[in-house]
Design a protein around this motif. Structure first.
Motif, PDB file in Angstrom:
ATOM      1  N   ALA A  10      27.298  18.655   1.155  1.00  0.00           N
ATOM      2  CA  ALA A  10      28.275  17.517   0.872  1.00  0.00           C
ATOM      3  C   ALA A  10      27.801  16.294   1.173  1.00  0.00           C
ATOM      4  CB  ALA A  10      29.486  18.110   1.668  1.00  0.00           C
ATOM      5  N   ILE A  11      27.254  16.106   2.271  1.00  0.00           N
ATOM      6  CA  ILE A  11      26.387  14.849   2.656  1.00  0.00           C
ATOM      7  C   ILE A  11      25.496  14.454   1.462  1.00  0.00           C
ATOM      8  CG2 ILE A  11      24.929  13.617   4.114  1.00  0.00           C
ATOM      9  CD1 ILE A  11      26.101  15.557   6.417  1.00  0.00           C
ATOM     10  N   SER A  12      24.899  15.242   0.956  1.00  0.00           N
ATOM     11  CA  SER A  12      23.867  15.132   0.056  1.00  0.00           C
ATOM     12  C   SER A  12      24.379  14.475  -1.342  1.00  0.00           C
ATOM     13  CB  SER A  12      22.836  16.132  -0.538  1.00  0.00           C
ATOM     14  OG  SER A  12      22.099  16.662   0.675  1.00  0.00           O
ATOM     15  N   ASN A  22      22.230  11.872   8.483  1.00  0.00           N
ATOM     16  CA  ASN A  22      22.847  12.849   9.471  1.00  0.00           C
ATOM     17  C   ASN A  22      22.435  12.785  10.714  1.00  0.00           C
ATOM     18  OD1 ASN A  22      25.286  14.601   9.594  1.00  0.00           O
ATOM     19  ND2 ASN A  22      23.872  16.330   9.720  1.00  0.00           N
ATOM     20  N   THR A  23      21.156  12.869  10.838  1.00  0.00           N
ATOM     21  CA  THR A  23      20.610  13.105  12.214  1.00  0.00           C
ATOM     22  C   THR A  23      20.783  11.700  12.999  1.00  0.00           C
ATOM     23  OG1 THR A  23      19.043  14.485  11.498  1.00  0.00           O
ATOM     24  CG2 THR A  23      18.422  13.415  13.339  1.00  0.00           C
ATOM     25  N   LYS A  30      16.347  15.050   1.377  1.00  0.00           N
ATOM     26  CA  LYS A  30      15.885  14.484   2.741  1.00  0.00           C
ATOM     27  C   LYS A  30      16.525  13.460   3.392  1.00  0.00           C
ATOM     28  CE  LYS A  30      12.294  12.331   2.131  1.00  0.00           C
ATOM     29  NZ  LYS A  30      12.519  10.993   2.957  1.00  0.00           N
ATOM     30  N   GLU A  31      16.889  12.285   2.453  1.00  0.00           N
ATOM     31  CA  GLU A  31      17.402  11.289   3.184  1.00  0.00           C
ATOM     32  C   GLU A  31      18.617  11.452   3.542  1.00  0.00           C
ATOM     33  OE1 GLU A  31      15.759   7.869   3.271  1.00  0.00           O
ATOM     34  OE2 GLU A  31      15.578   8.130   1.165  1.00  0.00           O
ATOM     35  N   LYS A  55       9.654   7.336   8.116  1.00  0.00           N
ATOM     36  CA  LYS A  55       9.992   5.985   7.516  1.00  0.00           C
ATOM     37  C   LYS A  55      11.305   5.635   7.371  1.00  0.00           C
ATOM     38  CE  LYS A  55       7.573   6.415   3.675  1.00  0.00           C
ATOM     39  NZ  LYS A  55       6.818   7.682   4.031  1.00  0.00           N
ATOM     40  N   SER A  56      12.221   6.731   6.943  1.00  0.00           N
ATOM     41  CA  SER A  56      13.443   6.785   6.617  1.00  0.00           C
ATOM     42  C   SER A  56      14.294   6.487   7.850  1.00  0.00           C
ATOM     43  CB  SER A  56      13.985   7.825   5.751  1.00  0.00           C
ATOM     44  OG  SER A  56      13.396   7.939   4.539  1.00  0.00           O
ATOM     45  N   PHE A  57      13.903   7.372   8.854  1.00  0.00           N
ATOM     46  CA  PHE A  57      14.376   7.473  10.111  1.00  0.00           C
ATOM     47  C   PHE A  57      14.149   6.124  10.769  1.00  0.00           C
ATOM     48  CE2 PHE A  57      14.768   8.462  14.707  1.00  0.00           C
ATOM     49  CZ  PHE A  57      15.771   9.325  14.863  1.00  0.00           C
TER      50      PHE A  57
END
Length: 298
Positions: free
Chosen positions: A103-105, A75-76, A69-70, A33-35
């Protein structure tokens, strides 16, 4: 249909290329879903100059596991779109370039994640990540992508603030994604309830119109399995069928909701709003109302 810019699963591709302004992705857990939402947002930025995509994520409020997860999804997606932009003489930059996942999180959790696609030296489109806050929602302008709406506490207020944007600009889109909410008293329970309970298995998913009139695309564990996305055993890691996975699940109710997409009644309310509304609809014109309080005083 254009050549896909990312390799999608069958049900993702159906939704991604569909010309539709508003839609709800009623997809089982871990079906992408998020992707899909993030990919659509970045694709819209590539198509339009000076465009803004607002990604509203309940994950920010749900804890570190959801945030991580988000953040990993973004990032992907950004890594793949950076390659695509380069092939089309566009430049993509974000404030998470070169950072590790922790860091992204942290940036995601503090609502600082921002990505820009530059169409030339002076013109860019951007996406930002925000929390589902009704107080600030009135200031959002652009495409709206809402994730985990079944877990947004003040969903009714957020939707009330967002809805007027759809009538202000025909170019804006409003995409949402969720699984059925844990509580049948949640605003999304009645809003996205399907008209039927039994659906045929389809690797491309199934469309239905919710009671509120919103087009919904449904992908449960069986649809995902048919599309080549298996479930895995918690202990052995071996792929298993939805039936086997459910049989081994300790909490069958949670499994039915998260993987079977069942709208399970019996949340914190003694009687769910949906059940009351249904009873009122069936009884309209066939019964009379009695004020119990007045009868007791007599």
């Amino acid at each position: 249909m254009p050549t896909p810019i990312i390799k999608f699963r069958p049900y993702q591709e159906v939704v991604f290329w569909k010309k539709i302004r508003r839609v709800l992705l009623m997809w089982a857990r871990q079906r992408g879903k998020s992707f899909t939402l993030a990919s659509k947002a970045l694709d819209r930025m590539m198509e339009r100059r000076d465009h803004t995509c607002i990604f509203v994520s309940a994950s920010i409020l749900l804890g570190s596991e959801f945030v991580r997860k988000e953040a990993q999804v973004w990032n992907t997606v950004l890594a793949k779109f950076r390659e695509i932009c380069a092939s089309q003489q566009l430049k993509l930059e974000s404030n998470i370039d070169g950072l590790d996942l922790d860091a992204i999180s942290d940036i995601f959790e503090h609502q600082k994640l921002e990505a820009k696609i530059w169409h030339d030296r002076t013109t860019c489109s951007r996406s930002i990540v925000v929390a589902p806050n009704p107080a600030t929602a009135v200031g959002w302008t652009g495409d709206i992508f809402m994730d985990e709406v079944g877990r947004i506490f003040a969903l009714k207020d957020v939707i009330e603030a967002v809805a007027p944007f759809m009538s202000s600009n025909p170019e804006f889109i409003w995409w949402q994604a969720t699984t059925p909410p844990p509580d049948d008293n949640h605003y999304s329970f009645e809003m996205f309830l399907p008209p039927i309970e039994d659906f045929h298995v389809d690797p491309k998913g199934t469309w239905y119109e919710s009671k509120s009139g919103i087009p919904c695309h449904r992908v449960d564990a069986w649809d995902g399995s048919a599309a080549g996305v298996p479930l895995y055993d918690d202990d052995t890691g071996e792929p298993c069928t939805p039936e086997e996975h459910r049989k081994r699940a300790y909490d069958k109710v949670a499994w039915d909701r998260n993987y079977g997409l069942k709208f399970v009644r019996g949340g914190i309310s003694a009687v769910s709003y949906a059940a009351i509304a249904r009873a009122m609809q069936l009884g309209r014109g066939h019964c009379i109302g009695v004020d119990v309080r007045e009868a007791i005083t007599r």
